[in-house]
Motif scaffolding. Structure first.
Motif, mmCIF file in Angstrom:
data_model
loop_
_atom_site.group_PDB
_atom_site.id
_atom_site.type_symbol
_atom_site.label_atom_id
_atom_site.label_comp_id
_atom_site.label_asym_id
_atom_site.label_seq_id
_atom_site.Cartn_x
_atom_site.Cartn_y
_atom_site.Cartn_z
ATOM 1 N N SER A 1 -47.710 -6.585 10.545
ATOM 2 C CA SER A 1 -46.361 -7.151 10.479
ATOM 3 C C SER A 1 -45.348 -6.406 11.349
ATOM 4 O O SER A 1 -44.173 -6.760 11.365
ATOM 5 C CB SER A 1 -45.877 -7.183 9.023
ATOM 6 O OG SER A 1 -45.789 -5.871 8.513
ATOM 7 N N ARG B 1 -50.137 -2.344 6.698
ATOM 8 C CA ARG B 1 -48.762 -2.623 7.124
ATOM 9 C C ARG B 1 -48.662 -2.961 8.618
ATOM 10 O O ARG B 1 -47.679 -3.514 9.073
ATOM 11 C CB ARG B 1 -47.868 -1.421 6.841
ATOM 12 C CG ARG B 1 -47.752 -1.061 5.393
ATOM 13 C CD ARG B 1 -46.855 0.172 5.217
ATOM 14 N NE ARG B 1 -46.829 0.597 3.838
ATOM 15 C CZ ARG B 1 -46.087 0.030 2.897
ATOM 16 N NH1 ARG B 1 -45.293 -0.976 3.194
ATOM 17 N NH2 ARG B 1 -46.133 0.463 1.654
ATOM 18 N N ASN C 1 -37.382 -4.643 9.785
ATOM 19 C CA ASN C 1 -38.551 -4.754 10.657
ATOM 20 C C ASN C 1 -39.178 -3.372 10.819
ATOM 21 O O ASN C 1 -38.526 -2.352 10.599
ATOM 22 C CB ASN C 1 -38.179 -5.270 12.042
ATOM 23 C CG ASN C 1 -37.822 -6.737 12.073
ATOM 24 O OD1 ASN C 1 -37.029 -7.140 12.905
ATOM 25 N ND2 ASN C 1 -38.383 -7.556 11.209
#
Length: 129
Positions: free
Chosen positions: A108, A105, A22
């Motif tokens: 997310s 990016r 993550n």
């Protein structure tokens, strides 16, 4: 009562939800607001705190696999500023990419910590190991 480490409960909550691969963003004061991403805003005044302050604070309890930053950070900042980032991330691969690619990016990410940093392109995306 917490007496050391991260004392901010919102940051503790955010960090505890970051899992393997993550991402978490530490952003400067000018980073755009993304409504779909949980944001913990700890900006107080110009340069308090800075991105590197937050990075240093969470580094002992957060395992980074890699970090993404904008190529423009290297282009517009002094060698001392760039060196300070590299020193703070010693042993962690840093990918410098165009700011446009960096921002792709962002959606997310698990969350974003906004600082008062005025350093140009100081934003980081931390990917957990």
């Amino acid at each position: 009562m917490l007496i050391r480490g991260i004392l901010n409960p919102a940051i503790n909550s955010l960090l505890s939800r970051v899992r393997h691969t993550n991402t978490l963003i530490i952003a400067d004061r000018g980073f755009p607001f993304w409504p779909q991403i949980e944001t913990v805003d700890i900006s107080l005044v110009d340069d308090i705190p800075r991105v590197l302050d937050v990075l240093t604070a969470i580094r002992s309890n957060f395992v980074f696999g890699r970090v993404f930053a904008a190529q423009q950070f290297v282009e517009v900042n002094t060698p001392q500023t760039v060196g300070a980032l590299e020193d703070a991330l010693l042993g962690v691969p840093i990918t410098f990419e165009p700011h446009v690619e960096f921002k792709k990016r962002v959606p997310s990410a698990i969350g974003l910590i906004r600082t008062g940093d005025t350093t140009q392109y100081a934003n980081l995306i931390l990917e957990s190991a």
